[in-house]
Design a protein around this motif. Structure first.
Motif, PDB file in Angstrom:
ATOM      1  N   THR A  69       0.918  -1.346   0.052  1.00 15.74           N
ATOM      2  CA  THR A  69      -0.195  -0.017  -0.020  1.00 15.74           C
ATOM      3  C   THR A  69       0.724   1.303  -0.297  1.00 15.74           C
ATOM      4  N   ILE A  70       0.596   2.159  -0.881  1.00 15.21           N
ATOM      5  CA  ILE A  70       1.557   3.441  -1.100  1.00 15.21           C
ATOM      6  C   ILE A  70       0.537   4.509  -0.282  1.00 15.21           C
ATOM      7  N   SER A  71       1.160   5.285   0.273  1.00 14.50           N
ATOM      8  CA  SER A  71       0.429   6.551   1.022  1.00 14.50           C
ATOM      9  C   SER A  71       1.247   7.759   1.105  1.00 14.50           C
ATOM     10  N   ARG A  72       0.577   8.953   1.044  1.00 12.04           N
ATOM     11  CA  ARG A  72       1.353   9.930   1.408  1.00 12.04           C
ATOM     12  C   ARG A  72       1.060  10.778   2.609  1.00 12.04           C
ATOM     13  N   ASP A  73       1.890  11.493   3.188  1.00  9.54           N
ATOM     14  CA  ASP A  73       1.630  12.646   4.315  1.00  9.54           C
ATOM     15  C   ASP A  73       1.885  13.635   3.800  1.00  9.54           C
ATOM     16  N   ILE A  74       0.989  14.462   3.499  1.00 13.67           N
ATOM     17  CA  ILE A  74       1.041  16.052   2.776  1.00 13.67           C
ATOM     18  C   ILE A  74       1.876  16.636   3.977  1.00 13.67           C
ATOM     19  N   ALA A  75       1.547  16.784   5.268  1.00 13.23           N
ATOM     20  CA  ALA A  75       1.878  17.824   6.199  1.00 13.23           C
ATOM     21  C   ALA A  75       3.387  17.643   6.156  1.00 13.23           C
ATOM     22  N   LYS A  76       4.000  16.206   6.346  1.00 17.37           N
ATOM     23  CA  LYS A  76       5.288  15.938   6.473  1.00 17.37           C
ATOM     24  C   LYS A  76       6.138  15.803   5.223  1.00 17.37           C
ATOM     25  N   TYR A  80       5.140   6.639   1.912  1.00 17.58           N
ATOM     26  CA  TYR A  80       5.090   5.517   2.371  1.00 17.58           C
ATOM     27  C   TYR A  80       4.872   4.357   1.684  1.00 17.58           C
ATOM     28  N   LEU A  81       5.528   3.059   1.830  1.00 15.38           N
ATOM     29  CA  LEU A  81       5.248   2.005   1.061  1.00 15.38           C
ATOM     30  C   LEU A  81       4.895   0.881   2.192  1.00 15.38           C
ATOM     31  N   GLN A  82       3.732   0.664   2.397  1.00 15.69           N
ATOM     32  CA  GLN A  82       3.467  -0.475   3.461  1.00 15.69           C
ATOM     33  C   GLN A  82       3.653  -1.865   2.827  1.00 15.69           C
ATOM     34  N   MET A  83       4.572  -2.669   3.100  1.00 14.45           N
ATOM     35  CA  MET A  83       4.656  -4.054   2.415  1.00 14.45           C
ATOM     36  C   MET A  83       4.317  -5.186   3.575  1.00 14.45           C
ATOM     37  N   ASP A  84       3.103  -5.880   3.051  1.00 14.52           N
ATOM     38  CA  ASP A  84       2.569  -7.106   3.708  1.00 14.52           C
ATOM     39  C   ASP A  84       2.896  -8.244   3.051  1.00 14.52           C
ATOM     40  N   ARG A  85       2.628  -9.441   3.801  1.00 13.72           N
ATOM     41  CA  ARG A  85       2.906 -10.691   3.319  1.00 13.72           C
ATOM     42  C   ARG A  85       4.125 -10.659   2.378  1.00 13.72           C
ATOM     43  N   LEU A  86       5.252 -10.260   2.696  1.00  9.74           N
ATOM     44  CA  LEU A  86       6.292 -10.314   1.974  1.00  9.74           C
ATOM     45  C   LEU A  86       6.750 -11.467   1.527  1.00  9.74           C
ATOM     46  N   GLN A  87       7.247 -11.805   0.317  1.00  8.66           N
ATOM     47  CA  GLN A  87       7.739 -12.987  -0.441  1.00  8.66           C
ATOM     48  C   GLN A  87       9.472 -12.997  -0.668  1.00  8.66           C
ATOM     49  N   PRO A  88      10.038 -14.040  -0.562  1.00  8.74           N
ATOM     50  CA  PRO A  88      11.564 -13.931  -0.965  1.00  8.74           C
ATOM     51  C   PRO A  88      11.736 -13.107  -2.034  1.00  8.74           C
ATOM     52  N   GLU A  89      10.724 -13.234  -3.220  1.00  2.08           N
ATOM     53  CA  GLU A  89      10.956 -12.574  -4.367  1.00  2.08           C
ATOM     54  C   GLU A  89      10.604 -10.996  -4.398  1.00  2.08           C
ATOM     55  N   ASP A  90      10.476 -10.422  -3.330  1.00  7.81           N
ATOM     56  CA  ASP A  90      10.260  -9.111  -2.929  1.00  7.81           C
ATOM     57  C   ASP A  90      11.632  -8.643  -2.732  1.00  7.81           C
ATOM     58  N   THR A  91      12.734  -9.481  -2.334  1.00  3.46           N
ATOM     59  CA  THR A  91      14.191  -8.859  -1.990  1.00  3.46           C
ATOM     60  C   THR A  91      14.561  -8.031  -2.871  1.00  3.46           C
ATOM     61  N   ALA A  92      15.091  -6.895  -2.626  1.00  2.85           N
ATOM     62  CA  ALA A  92      15.505  -5.809  -3.573  1.00  2.85           C
ATOM     63  C   ALA A  92      15.863  -4.690  -2.859  1.00  2.85           C
ATOM     64  N   VAL A  93      16.589  -3.853  -3.643  1.00  3.09           N
ATOM     65  CA  VAL A  93      16.794  -2.544  -3.168  1.00  3.09           C
ATOM     66  C   VAL A  93      15.541  -1.553  -3.692  1.00  3.09           C
ATOM     67  N   TYR A  94      14.938  -0.905  -2.863  1.00  3.98           N
ATOM     68  CA  TYR A  94      13.764  -0.072  -2.953  1.00  3.98           C
ATOM     69  C   TYR A  94      14.225   1.313  -3.273  1.00  3.98           C
ATOM     70  N   TYR A  95      13.506   2.011  -4.344  1.00  8.22           N
ATOM     71  CA  TYR A  95      14.016   3.273  -4.485  1.00  8.22           C
ATOM     72  C   TYR A  95      12.787   4.002  -4.542  1.00  8.22           C
ATOM     73  N   CYS A  96      12.854   5.285  -3.979  1.00 10.73           N
ATOM     74  CA  CYS A  96      11.863   6.125  -4.116  1.00 10.73           C
ATOM     75  C   CYS A  96      12.140   7.124  -5.246  1.00 10.73           C
ATOM     76  N   ALA A  97      11.079   7.672  -5.977  1.00  8.92           N
ATOM     77  CA  ALA A  97      11.468   8.580  -7.193  1.00  8.92           C
ATOM     78  C   ALA A  97      10.234   9.732  -7.332  1.00  8.92           C
ATOM     79  N   ALA A  98      10.450  10.554  -7.869  1.00  5.67           N
ATOM     80  CA  ALA A  98       9.470  11.656  -8.124  1.00  5.67           C
ATOM     81  C   ALA A  98       9.604  12.315  -9.457  1.00  5.67           C
ATOM     82  N   THR A  99       8.336  12.940  -9.948  1.00  6.44           N
ATOM     83  CA  THR A  99       8.348  13.520 -11.268  1.00  6.44           C
ATOM     84  C   THR A  99       7.374  14.461 -11.415  1.00  6.44           C
ATOM     85  N   ASN A 100       7.615  15.542 -11.806  1.00  3.56           N
ATOM     86  CA  ASN A 100       6.747  16.754 -12.132  1.00  3.56           C
ATOM     87  C   ASN A 100       5.548  16.774 -13.031  1.00  3.56           C
ATOM     88  N   THR A 101       4.427  15.975 -12.804  1.00  3.80           N
ATOM     89  CA  THR A 101       3.661  15.594 -13.983  1.00  3.80           C
ATOM     90  C   THR A 101       2.201  15.452 -13.310  1.00  3.80           C
TER      91      THR A 101
END
Length: 124
Positions: A69-76, A80-101
């Motif tokens: 689940t992805i969510s945002r806190d505008i004030a802060k 966030y990325l809430q990750m539940d029921r994680l599996q071995p195939e979720d193993t990775a480096v996770y990156y945050c990214a932004a774009t003006n669109t």
């Protein structure tokens, strides 16, 4: 200067949960789309989820839909990325990214700003 700083990575067992956070700074992000990508060893960086600061429906890759689940806190200025029921195939480096669109986008090339990444390891 836009800065994105991820946190919250770690090691968990299969079925566990983690919450990643991306602190954004450097400008007003109201017109931005924020995304999460991940890159496993030997693989291409892939789209995970995205959300617009303006609101509206988030978007997910099929492999994580219903578990993440992805969510945002505008004030802060944090995404966030809430990750539940994680599996071995979720193993990775996770990156945050932004774009003006106005539209949520999914391709790596469409994002202008990136964080340094945070490691997520899921053991069986």
């Amino acid at each position: 200067q836009v800065q994105l700083v991820e946190s919250g990575g770690g090691s968990v067992q299969t079925g566990g949960s983690l919450r990643l956070a991306c602190a954004a700074s450097g400008r007003t992000f109201r017109s931005y789309v924020m995304g999460w990508f991940r890159q496993a060893p030997g693989k291409e960086r892939e789209f995970v989820a995205a959300i617009s600061w303006r609101g509206g429906s988030p978007y997910y890759a099929g492999s994580v839909k219903g578990r993440f689940t992805i969510s945002r806190d505008i004030a802060k200025n944090v995404v966030y990325l809430q990750m539940d029921r994680l599996q071995p195939e979720d193993t990775a480096v996770y990156y945050c990214a932004a774009t003006n669109t106005d539209l949520v986008v999914f391709r790596r090339s469409e994002y202008d700003y990136w964080g340094q990444g945070t490691q997520v390891t899921v053991s069986s």
